[in-house]
Design a protein around this motif. Structure first.
Motif, PDB file in Angstrom:
ATOM      1  N   THR A 159       0.861  -1.177   0.000  1.00  0.00           N
ATOM      2  CA  THR A 159       0.000   0.000   0.000  1.00  0.00           C
ATOM      3  C   THR A 159       0.903   1.233   0.000  1.00  0.00           C
ATOM      4  N   GLY A 160       0.379   2.359  -0.486  1.00  0.00           N
ATOM      5  CA  GLY A 160       1.194   3.559  -0.611  1.00  0.00           C
ATOM      6  C   GLY A 160       1.519   4.247   0.702  1.00  0.00           C
ATOM      7  N   ASP A 161       0.721   4.002   1.749  1.00  0.00           N
ATOM      8  CA  ASP A 161       0.962   4.720   3.007  1.00  0.00           C
ATOM      9  C   ASP A 161       1.943   3.981   3.935  1.00  0.00           C
ATOM     10  N   THR A 164       5.978  13.444   2.603  1.00  0.00           N
ATOM     11  CA  THR A 164       4.940  12.668   3.282  1.00  0.00           C
ATOM     12  C   THR A 164       5.609  11.903   4.409  1.00  0.00           C
ATOM     13  N   ARG A 165       5.107  12.107   5.606  1.00  0.00           N
ATOM     14  CA  ARG A 165       5.676  11.434   6.775  1.00  0.00           C
ATOM     15  C   ARG A 165       5.091  10.036   6.906  1.00  0.00           C
ATOM     16  N   PRO A 166       5.790   9.115   7.596  1.00  0.00           N
ATOM     17  CA  PRO A 166       5.257   7.751   7.716  1.00  0.00           C
ATOM     18  C   PRO A 166       3.943   7.758   8.490  1.00  0.00           C
ATOM     19  N   ALA A 206       6.961   3.991  -5.250  1.00  0.00           N
ATOM     20  CA  ALA A 206       7.396   4.420  -3.911  1.00  0.00           C
ATOM     21  C   ALA A 206       8.921   4.388  -3.815  1.00  0.00           C
ATOM     22  N   PHE A 207       9.529   3.391  -4.463  1.00  0.00           N
ATOM     23  CA  PHE A 207      10.988   3.247  -4.402  1.00  0.00           C
ATOM     24  C   PHE A 207      11.704   4.524  -4.860  1.00  0.00           C
ATOM     25  N   GLN A 208      11.117   5.242  -5.824  1.00  0.00           N
ATOM     26  CA  GLN A 208      11.741   6.465  -6.335  1.00  0.00           C
ATOM     27  C   GLN A 208      11.722   7.592  -5.293  1.00  0.00           C
ATOM     28  N   ARG A 209      10.850   7.430  -4.265  1.00  0.00           N
ATOM     29  CA  ARG A 209      10.553   8.576  -3.401  1.00  0.00           C
ATOM     30  C   ARG A 209      10.970   8.367  -1.943  1.00  0.00           C
ATOM     31  N   ILE A 210      11.407   7.147  -1.570  1.00  0.00           N
ATOM     32  CA  ILE A 210      11.621   6.862  -0.141  1.00  0.00           C
ATOM     33  C   ILE A 210      13.035   7.191   0.336  1.00  0.00           C
ATOM     34  N   VAL A 211      13.082   7.758   1.531  1.00  0.00           N
ATOM     35  CA  VAL A 211      14.348   8.038   2.214  1.00  0.00           C
ATOM     36  C   VAL A 211      14.157   7.645   3.679  1.00  0.00           C
ATOM     37  N   HIS A 222       3.419   1.196  16.882  1.00  0.00           N
ATOM     38  CA  HIS A 222       4.509   1.170  15.913  1.00  0.00           C
ATOM     39  C   HIS A 222       5.823   0.912  16.659  1.00  0.00           C
ATOM     40  N   ALA A 223       6.649  -0.001  16.150  1.00  0.00           N
ATOM     41  CA  ALA A 223       7.945  -0.271  16.815  1.00  0.00           C
ATOM     42  C   ALA A 223       8.983   0.791  16.466  1.00  0.00           C
ATOM     43  N   TRP A 224       8.672   1.601  15.448  1.00  0.00           N
ATOM     44  CA  TRP A 224       9.576   2.674  15.019  1.00  0.00           C
ATOM     45  C   TRP A 224      11.011   2.186  14.804  1.00  0.00           C
ATOM     46  N   HIS A 225      11.134   1.101  14.010  1.00  0.00           N
ATOM     47  CA  HIS A 225      12.480   0.682  13.598  1.00  0.00           C
ATOM     48  C   HIS A 225      13.049   1.674  12.590  1.00  0.00           C
ATOM     49  N   LEU A 226      12.199   2.105  11.651  1.00  0.00           N
ATOM     50  CA  LEU A 226      12.643   3.042  10.609  1.00  0.00           C
ATOM     51  C   LEU A 226      11.701   4.231  10.558  1.00  0.00           C
ATOM     52  N   TYR A 227      12.241   5.380  10.143  1.00  0.00           N
ATOM     53  CA  TYR A 227      11.412   6.552   9.847  1.00  0.00           C
ATOM     54  C   TYR A 227      11.603   6.847   8.366  1.00  0.00           C
ATOM     55  N   VAL A 228      10.626   6.397   7.565  1.00  0.00           N
ATOM     56  CA  VAL A 228      10.749   6.480   6.096  1.00  0.00           C
ATOM     57  C   VAL A 228       9.854   7.602   5.582  1.00  0.00           C
ATOM     58  N   ILE A 229      10.471   8.653   5.060  1.00  0.00           N
ATOM     59  CA  ILE A 229       9.688   9.728   4.439  1.00  0.00           C
ATOM     60  C   ILE A 229       9.563   9.448   2.945  1.00  0.00           C
ATOM     61  N   GLN A 230       8.515  10.017   2.321  1.00  0.00           N
ATOM     62  CA  GLN A 230       8.345   9.901   0.869  1.00  0.00           C
ATOM     63  C   GLN A 230       8.359  11.312   0.276  1.00  0.00           C
TER      64      GLN A 230
END
Ligand SMILES: *Cc1c(COP(=O)(O)O)cnc(C)c1O
Length: 385
Positions: free
Chosen positions: A103-105, A279-281, A351-356, A289-297
């Motif tokens: 999913t996109g979110d 866009t914030r996670p 999504a791959f083009q936009r994730i950090v 949320h376990a907050w292992h990663l903080y992935v912005i888009q």
């Protein structure tokens, strides 16, 4: 310029160092009392009946699939937005990993796209709780129930996480955790399988140590015995007491580690909230949320640079970032062997083009988090259209 902030650094204190030294002095280095203690305390923490410590999450996934009876020619449903370990273990059986879009979110497996890939050969689903946000497990368990599929959670990111109040670790048939160096709690390398099924637990334990008969691991201890039997050709996946001592010490502080992660995630949310380019996670109300990663888009239509340049700009300001993940279907192995094209799983592809992935770990200070926020804001403003 400010010092380099790495993407990740583990939180290792004197407690971990002392615990490891105690094991080194004890004369018992491999699987023993510490591994048992780690298993019991971990099981208690997630509320599972059984926990088996192993030397990686990859080993955990392999053993779980073996225990539920995966065979050559079977198919296993795996999200494309994951690390290769999740799908690789399926190929150990000469079975087929069948990739599903996200999913996109949340970037979790899309429950709406699971049923269309189920065939008579489908045996299991491996939901991955991406970044530590639990998947829609009610939907997934419902689909699995109707099609007689096993559910093996890849919870490499998801300790401690909850879904509808339930700990990840007691939801699917087996749950596999990672204690790799970058994960929420670490043993350097390590993993754990939790399950409520005593037969699977016994099978997993036996297969984790060469398929030897019960309690062979203590054959050199005072209460042990030299005799053992090989019941099945197993694997060498047991966790050492050196690593388990680290695990016990990390488990003791896991609540504080998680609270710090959640606090830093909230700071990021607050600091980036007003930027339309980012866009914030998301974090659903019914999960912890376990907050292992903080992935912005990144909204690339609003920026004059792409994701790679964005990361380079942060690196130029001495901030380490990463990308989770390159979707599996874009890798040469999955393209060439299973015939995937980028557009086959379009949401992950886009999504791959936009994730950090921004740095998020308890060893960072609040000032570090504020610096990342300030640099992300500066770069975004500098390159906005
Ligand atoms: C890290 C990771 C694994 C593998 O864990 P190991 O303990 O290194 O084997 C599996 N799945 C996901 C999603 C991961 O991030």
């Amino acid at each position: 310029m400010a010092e380099f902030l790495p993407f990740h650094a583990p939180e290792i204190g004197e407690e971990e160092i002392d615990a490891v030294v105690d094991v080194l002095r004890s004369g018992w280095l491999t699987t023993g009392a510490k591994a048992r203690q780690f298993e019991q305390e971990f099981a208690a923490m997630v509320g599972a009946r059984h926990a088996i410590a192993v030397n990686s999450c990859t080993a955990a996934l392999h053993l779980a699939l073996e225990a539920v009876g995966l065979r050559e020619g079977d198919e296993v449903i795996v999200p494309t937005m994951t690390f290769t370990a999740t799908a690789e273990v399926v190929t150990y059986f000469k079975a087929k990993p069948v990739l599903v879009d996200c999913t996109g979110d949340t970037l979790n497996i899309d429950p709406d796209k699971i049923e269309q890939v189920i065939t008579p050969r489908t045996k299991a689903i491996i939901p991955v709780h991406f970044a530590g946000h639990p998947c829609e497990m009610d939907r997934i368990l419902d689909i699995a129930g109707r099609h007689h599929l096993r559910v093996i959670d890849d919870a490499a990111h998801a300790f401690p996480a909850r879904y509808q109040g339930k700990m990840v670790g007691v939801i699917g048939d087996c749950t596999c955790f990672s204690f790799y160096a970058t994960k929420n709690i670490t043993t350097g390398e390590g993993g754990m399988i939790t399950t409520d099924n005593p037969d699977w637990a016994a099978r997993i334990r036996m297969m984790s140590l060469h398929g030897l008969s019960r309690d062979a691991w203590k054959r050199y201890a005072a209460q042990g015995c030299w005799f053992y039997e090989v019941l099945s050709p197993g694997f060498k996946y047991n966790l050492t007491d050196i690593a388990a001592a680290l695990g016990v010490a990390q488990l003791n502080k896991s609540d504080r580690l998680w609270k710090t992660r959640a606090h830093y995630a909230a700071l990021y949310d607050e600091g980036l909230r007003d930027l339309p380019e980012i866009t914030r996670p998301s974090s659903a109300a019914h999960v912890q949320h376990a907050w292992h990663l903080y992935v912005i888009q990144l909204d690339l239509e609003r920026l004059r640079i792409g994701r790679n340049e964005f990361i380079e700009q942060l690196a130029a300001e001495n901030i380490g970032c990463s990308v989770h993940f390159i979707p599996l279907h874009l890798h040469p192995y999955y393209r060439n062997t299973w015939g995937y094209r980028p557009e086959d799983l379009p949401v992950a592809n886009e999504a791959f083009q936009r994730i950090v992935s921004l740095p998020l770990y308890p060893k960072m200070t609040e000032r570090d988090v504020q610096r990342v926020i300030s640099v992300v804001r500066d770069v975004t403003k500098r390159y906005r259209r």
